[in-house]
Write an enzyme that holds these catalytic residues in place. Structure first.
Site, PDB file in Angstrom:
ATOM      1  N   SER A 161       0.862  -1.184   0.000  1.00 29.87           N
ATOM      2  CA  SER A 161       0.000   0.000   0.000  1.00 29.87           C
ATOM      3  C   SER A 161       0.897   1.231   0.000  1.00 29.87           C
ATOM      4  O   SER A 161       2.073   1.145   0.394  1.00 29.87           O
ATOM      5  CB  SER A 161      -0.854  -0.002   1.272  1.00 29.87           C
ATOM      6  OG  SER A 161      -1.409   1.281   1.512  1.00 29.87           O
ATOM      7  N   TYR A 217      -2.832  -1.138  10.445  1.00 28.73           N
ATOM      8  CA  TYR A 217      -2.734  -1.323   8.992  1.00 28.73           C
ATOM      9  C   TYR A 217      -1.387  -0.819   8.463  1.00 28.73           C
ATOM     10  O   TYR A 217      -0.686  -1.506   7.707  1.00 28.73           O
ATOM     11  CB  TYR A 217      -3.890  -0.585   8.312  1.00 28.73           C
ATOM     12  CG  TYR A 217      -3.973  -0.791   6.817  1.00 28.73           C
ATOM     13  CD1 TYR A 217      -4.599  -1.919   6.282  1.00 28.73           C
ATOM     14  CD2 TYR A 217      -3.421   0.127   5.929  1.00 28.73           C
ATOM     15  CE1 TYR A 217      -4.676  -2.115   4.915  1.00 28.73           C
ATOM     16  CE2 TYR A 217      -3.488  -0.062   4.559  1.00 28.73           C
ATOM     17  CZ  TYR A 217      -4.121  -1.178   4.057  1.00 28.73           C
ATOM     18  OH  TYR A 217      -4.187  -1.369   2.694  1.00 28.73           O
TER      19      TYR A 217
END
Ligand code: BGC
Length: 283
Positions: free
Chosen positions: A168, A181
């Site tokens: 990401s 995350y």
């Protein structure tokens, strides 16, 4: 094969129809929705037989297999929680029994359990780290074992195997309210590069793809209304949200022999989100 033995020269196979992944077997985790679904479809379109891994959506997995088969592709669905060692090992056994081997692993399964930091529960932390990081470790380890067992088959690919880690932009952008995350994706980044260093002599390639804001269920809050979309665009210099296909095309390329000398990199597919968009007009 040991590190010191010379590697054979690999001749690029002659391919009359240019399907980038012709004859290869790919396993895509978290393949029933969002980016994983687009990756599975694109890989099948490029000639790969695809193992559709999913955690719970039986009907969605069946539909995807049918969709791929209807277009002339080959796919099987295998249910497994990627954070569970036994389930991951059973999944690889099943995939290899069905397709003979695995040439490509797309470590895509991932989730968010967002919370202000001081309210984050251990369960929210463990679930996210378990799927996003431990899950990638467990699947990559099984894949590397299979790649090393089989070695390079020149008629199939220049490499003994390819892994794509779904990372990401948050492997480099800190993310308040999403500490679990961001920590998982930071982990994916250095896990991927460290594996890359270790497995390169076996002609195993591993790279990360780092999506920015992509139109999927995971971040519907960020694009679902006009107001949210306008806010989101302040973070995207290219001024459009990404589509799952934008990411799928990058993944297919990285898995293909066209990317044979690309190893251990993070490929950002983010419309410029990592370009410090706050500096667009000042600084
Ligand atoms: C997250 C999305 C987020 C995007 C950009 C992704 O990794 O899963 O929720 O919109 O990063 O911030």
């Amino acid at each position: 094969m040991s590190n010191s033995e010379p590697l054979p020269d690999v001749v690029m196979p002659f391919c009359p129809v240019r399907q980038m992944l012709r004859g290869q077997k790919a396993l895509v985790t978290g393949a029933v929705s969002g980016i994983g679904r687009a990756v599975a479809i694109h890989m099948a379109q490029e000639g790969a037989s695809v193992v559709i891994n999913y955690a719970s959506n039986d009907a969605g997995a069946r539909d995807l297999v049918e969709e791929i088969e209807a277009k002339g592709g080959a796919a099987i669905a295998v249910k497994a929680d990627v954070s569970d060692e036994e389930q991951v090992q059973a999944m690889f056994r099943r995939a290899i029994a069905e397709f003979g081997t695995i040439d490509i692993l797309v470590n895509n399964a991932g989730l968010q359990k967002d919370s202000p930091f001081e309210e984050m529960t251990l369960s929210q932390w463990n679930t996210v780290l378990g799927v996003n990081l431990t899950g990638q470790f467990l699947c990559a380890r099984e894949a590397v074992r299979e790649f090393k067992r089989r070695g390079v088959v020149p008629a199939v690919s220049c490499a003994a195997g390819k892994i794509i880690s779904m990372s990401s932009v948050h492997e480099v952008i800190p993310w308040a309210g999403h500490v679990n995350y961001a920590a998982s994706k930071g982990g994916v980044m250095l896990m991927t590069k460290s594996i890359a260093q270790e497995v390169a002599p076996y002609r195993i390639r591993i790279n990360s793809v780092c999506p920015g804001a992509i139109r999927t269920p995971i971040n519907r809050d960020a694009w679902g209304t006009q107001e949210a979309y306008a806010e989101l665009m302040k973070l995207v210099p290219y001024k459009r949200i990404g589509e799952p296909e934008d990411v799928a095309r990058a993944v297919v390329w990285l898995a293909s022999d066209d990317a044979d000398y690309v190893h251990g990199v993070s490929l950002f597919v983010d419309g410029g989100m990592t370009l410090y968009p706050g500096f667009e007009t000042g600084g």
